[in-house]
Design a protein around this motif. Structure first.
Motif, PDB file in Angstrom:
ATOM      1  N   UNK A 107       0.824  -1.206   0.000  1.00 20.13           N
ATOM      2  CA  UNK A 107       0.000   0.000   0.000  1.00 20.13           C
ATOM      3  C   UNK A 107       0.860   1.258   0.000  1.00 20.13           C
ATOM      4  N   UNK A 108       1.977   1.230   0.726  1.00 23.50           N
ATOM      5  CA  UNK A 108       2.876   2.384   0.775  1.00 23.50           C
ATOM      6  C   UNK A 108       3.515   2.695  -0.577  1.00 23.50           C
ATOM      7  N   UNK A 109       3.518   1.707  -1.465  1.00 21.32           N
ATOM      8  CA  UNK A 109       4.096   1.911  -2.796  1.00 21.32           C
ATOM      9  C   UNK A 109       3.047   2.361  -3.822  1.00 21.32           C
ATOM     10  N   UNK A 110       1.891   2.776  -3.336  1.00 23.25           N
ATOM     11  CA  UNK A 110       0.790   3.168  -4.213  1.00 23.25           C
ATOM     12  C   UNK A 110       1.227   4.151  -5.295  1.00 23.25           C
ATOM     13  N   UNK A 111       1.870   5.260  -4.894  1.00 18.40           N
ATOM     14  CA  UNK A 111       2.215   6.296  -5.875  1.00 18.40           C
ATOM     15  C   UNK A 111       3.395   5.869  -6.744  1.00 18.40           C
ATOM     16  N   UNK A 112       4.218   4.980  -6.256  1.00 12.22           N
ATOM     17  CA  UNK A 112       5.265   4.387  -7.082  1.00 12.22           C
ATOM     18  C   UNK A 112       4.625   3.623  -8.239  1.00 12.22           C
ATOM     19  N   UNK A 113       3.626   2.806  -7.943  1.00 12.93           N
ATOM     20  CA  UNK A 113       2.944   2.044  -8.992  1.00 12.93           C
ATOM     21  C   UNK A 113       2.206   2.980  -9.953  1.00 12.93           C
ATOM     22  N   UNK A 114       1.573   3.995  -9.401  1.00 19.14           N
ATOM     23  CA  UNK A 114       0.823   4.915 -10.247  1.00 19.14           C
ATOM     24  C   UNK A 114       1.756   5.706 -11.172  1.00 19.14           C
ATOM     25  N   UNK A 115       2.977   5.963 -10.709  1.00 19.41           N
ATOM     26  CA  UNK A 115       3.959   6.662 -11.551  1.00 19.41           C
ATOM     27  C   UNK A 115       4.228   5.867 -12.825  1.00 19.41           C
ATOM     28  N   UNK A 116       4.152   4.541 -12.702  1.00 15.84           N
ATOM     29  CA  UNK A 116       4.364   3.679 -13.859  1.00 15.84           C
ATOM     30  C   UNK A 116       3.037   3.248 -14.502  1.00 15.84           C
ATOM     31  N   UNK A 117       1.986   4.037 -14.231  1.00 18.46           N
ATOM     32  CA  UNK A 117       0.683   3.890 -14.888  1.00 18.46           C
ATOM     33  C   UNK A 117       0.010   2.545 -14.604  1.00 18.46           C
ATOM     34  N   UNK A 118       0.215   2.027 -13.392  1.00 17.90           N
ATOM     35  CA  UNK A 118      -0.436   0.784 -12.988  1.00 17.90           C
ATOM     36  C   UNK A 118      -1.672   1.096 -12.153  1.00 17.90           C
ATOM     37  N   UNK A 119      -2.769   0.399 -12.432  1.00 16.81           N
ATOM     38  CA  UNK A 119      -3.906   0.456 -11.535  1.00 16.81           C
ATOM     39  C   UNK A 119      -3.579  -0.362 -10.286  1.00 16.81           C
ATOM     40  N   UNK A 120      -4.004   0.122  -9.132  1.00 20.30           N
ATOM     41  CA  UNK A 120      -3.672  -0.543  -7.879  1.00 20.30           C
ATOM     42  C   UNK A 120      -4.936  -1.062  -7.209  1.00 20.30           C
ATOM     43  N   UNK A 121      -4.909  -2.343  -6.893  1.00 16.09           N
ATOM     44  CA  UNK A 121      -6.006  -2.997  -6.183  1.00 16.09           C
ATOM     45  C   UNK A 121      -5.479  -3.394  -4.809  1.00 16.09           C
ATOM     46  N   UNK A 122      -6.134  -2.908  -3.765  1.00 18.12           N
ATOM     47  CA  UNK A 122      -5.746  -3.332  -2.416  1.00 18.12           C
ATOM     48  C   UNK A 122      -6.674  -4.457  -1.976  1.00 18.12           C
ATOM     49  N   UNK A 123      -6.058  -5.581  -1.586  1.00 14.84           N
ATOM     50  CA  UNK A 123      -6.804  -6.780  -1.197  1.00 14.84           C
ATOM     51  C   UNK A 123      -6.602  -7.009   0.295  1.00 14.84           C
ATOM     52  N   UNK A 124      -7.616  -6.707   1.095  1.00 15.80           N
ATOM     53  CA  UNK A 124      -7.516  -6.844   2.558  1.00 15.80           C
ATOM     54  C   UNK A 124      -7.724  -8.287   2.973  1.00 15.80           C
ATOM     55  N   UNK A 125      -6.709  -8.864   3.634  1.00 17.44           N
ATOM     56  CA  UNK A 125      -6.763 -10.253   4.068  1.00 17.44           C
ATOM     57  C   UNK A 125      -7.056 -10.389   5.558  1.00 17.44           C
ATOM     58  N   UNK A 126      -7.222  -9.258   6.244  1.00 14.18           N
ATOM     59  CA  UNK A 126      -7.469  -9.239   7.683  1.00 14.18           C
ATOM     60  C   UNK A 126      -8.833  -8.601   7.952  1.00 14.18           C
ATOM     61  N   UNK A 127      -9.156  -8.319   9.216  1.00 19.41           N
ATOM     62  CA  UNK A 127     -10.513  -7.828   9.524  1.00 19.41           C
ATOM     63  C   UNK A 127     -10.834  -6.414   9.057  1.00 19.41           C
ATOM     64  N   UNK A 128      -9.854  -5.653   8.543  1.00 18.84           N
ATOM     65  CA  UNK A 128     -10.145  -4.318   8.030  1.00 18.84           C
ATOM     66  C   UNK A 128     -10.032  -3.213   9.049  1.00 18.84           C
ATOM     67  N   UNK A 129      -9.824  -3.550  10.316  1.00 18.86           N
ATOM     68  CA  UNK A 129      -9.755  -2.541  11.364  1.00 18.86           C
ATOM     69  C   UNK A 129      -8.399  -1.831  11.370  1.00 18.86           C
ATOM     70  N   UNK A 130      -7.317  -2.591  11.442  1.00 20.24           N
ATOM     71  CA  UNK A 130      -5.980  -1.998  11.546  1.00 20.24           C
ATOM     72  C   UNK A 130      -5.645  -1.136  10.339  1.00 20.24           C
ATOM     73  N   UNK A 131      -5.975  -1.607   9.154  1.00 18.68           N
ATOM     74  CA  UNK A 131      -5.590  -0.880   7.947  1.00 18.68           C
ATOM     75  C   UNK A 131      -6.362   0.425   7.776  1.00 18.68           C
ATOM     76  N   UNK A 132      -7.479   0.570   8.479  1.00 19.20           N
ATOM     77  CA  UNK A 132      -8.261   1.813   8.372  1.00 19.20           C
ATOM     78  C   UNK A 132      -8.219   2.647   9.649  1.00 19.20           C
ATOM     79  N   UNK A 133      -7.317   2.296  10.571  1.00 23.22           N
ATOM     80  CA  UNK A 133      -7.276   2.983  11.865  1.00 23.22           C
ATOM     81  C   UNK A 133      -6.463   4.274  11.853  1.00 23.22           C
ATOM     82  N   UNK A 134      -5.679   4.484  10.808  1.00 22.27           N
ATOM     83  CA  UNK A 134      -4.834   5.676  10.752  1.00 22.27           C
ATOM     84  C   UNK A 134      -5.181   6.496   9.509  1.00 22.27           C
ATOM     85  N   UNK A 135      -5.092   7.817   9.661  1.00 25.42           N
ATOM     86  CA  UNK A 135      -5.493   8.707   8.590  1.00 25.42           C
ATOM     87  C   UNK A 135      -4.665   8.485   7.326  1.00 25.42           C
TER      88      UNK A 135
END
Length: 362
Positions: A107-135
């Motif tokens: 996820x932290x490499x999002x803009x790196x991938x976008x720089x190379x014109x890649x669409x980014x799909x984030x696939x959450x494998x956990x309960x979704x709480x931790x990944x959405x707990x920080x701004x």
């Protein structure tokens, strides 16, 4: 992905890679460990999928786990830079257009991938709480082209916090011939397939079986990679204190988990947290009764709520184990048939791959 073989999340990615490969879709897989560190199972998987482009990093970050902060962060930065170099080369070489990431590093490499014109799909494998707990994490997630997760609980949390729909793609389970468990001569075997980690809560199982040691002849098999050595030592010490060492066996990771499914009369999943509880679904396929901790992700997959127990209540779990051991063969068979039908209708491996194809290849 961190490793090819580790836990349930890695198994699902292998299912996906295998399914896409068989259907002829071009796939690149980045693995954080180095090629020199591949175990036999991992080597076999790579060799079997010769039409998949595997890219291997290194595990220098893992090697600095017990080092000071400066060493840790220096290793992380070095590892991240190397990862970016390898990914850049792979993107250009194979003209990658979409990238699916499953952890915070990706996820932290999002803009790196976008720089190379890649669409980014984030696939959450956990309960979704931790990944959405920080701004900052929510900021990145909102800028992904697509989001998916593998449980209704995660979808609800992420959709609410991110103010956008997050669809669910159920995990896949290999369909097996129906072979209900049988009580063999010898001890009643209980299987606990989970990595050794506090979040998997093996301690409550140890406390529960100590309650039963004078009533039944049984053996508990803990099958899973030791992720937390300190916790593992605590478990061993607690077994010694409760005088139950002869009832307990830690076998580590096994590539032959099917053998243990087929020779167990009960499976217990005591986790504090799950994405989709794959081991429950697999046990349904193999015809093994289950008990599971009463958390939303497990509850979604448990058809009879009396098979759930409170995460820290060892006495309740001991009582549930006793009930399971005494349940009639007819009632057990009815439960197993219900469970199998549930998996066949909702969690087939081919269905999972087809759902990802719709997202990845439109």
């Amino acid at each position: 992905m961190p490793l090819l073989f580790c836990g349930g999340s890695e198994k699902q990615i292998r299912f996906l890679v295998d399914g896409l490969s068989k259907r002829g879709y071009p796939v690149s897989v980045y693995v954080e460990s180095s090629v020199k560190e591949l175990a036999k199972d991992e080597q076999d998987f790579v060799q079997t999928h010769s039409n998949v482009s595997f890219v291997f990093g290194n595990s220098s970050v893992a090697a600095t786990k017990d080092k000071n902060l400066i060493v840790k962060y220096a290793a992380k930065i070095t590892s991240l830079l190397k990862m970016m170099m390898l990914l850049r080369k792979e993107i250009k070489k194979n003209k990658v257009q979409q990238v699916m990431v499953t952890n915070l590093t990706g996820l932290m490499l999002l803009f790196f991938f976008k720089f190379y014109h890649c669409e980014v799909i984030y696939n959450e494998r956990n309960p979704g709480d931790a990944v959405t707990s920080f701004m900052w994490r929510r900021f990145l997630l909102k800028r992904c082209n697509q989001l998916v997760c593998n449980s209704k609980a995660a979808s609800q949390i992420m959709s609410q916090r991110l103010k956008r729909p997050v669809p669910v793609i159920n995990n896949g389970v290999k369909l097996q011939d129906f072979s209900p468990c049988q009580q063999n001569e010898g001890p009643y075997q209980i299987l606990v397939p989970a990595r050794i980690s506090k979040i998997k809560n093996q301690k409550v199982i140890i406390e529960a079986i100590a309650e039963l040691k004078d009533e039944f002849n049984f053996q508990v098999i803990f099958a899973g990679t030791v992720e937390d050595n300190q916790y593992y030592e605590e478990l061993l010490k607690r077994c010694d204190q409760l005088d139950i060492k002869k009832y307990v066996k830690f076998i580590g990771f096994t590539s032959n988990i099917k053998h243990y499914y087929l020779n167990s009369q009960l499976l217990i999943l005591a986790s504090y947290e799950e994405g989709t509880p794959n081991v429950l679904l697999e046990s349904y396929m193999y015809g093994v009764p289950v008990l599971a901790s009463n958390i939303p992700m497990n509850a979604d997959c448990i058809l009879r709520k009396d098979l759930l127990f409170s995460t820290d209540d060892s006495k309740e779990l001991a009582s549930k184990i006793k009930q399971s051991m005494k349940r009639s063969s007819e009632e057990t068979l009815n439960i197993l048939k219900e469970n199998r039908d549930f998996v066949v209708n909702n969690y087939g491996e081919d269905r999972m791959v087809s759902d990802y194809v719709k997202i990845l290849f439109n």
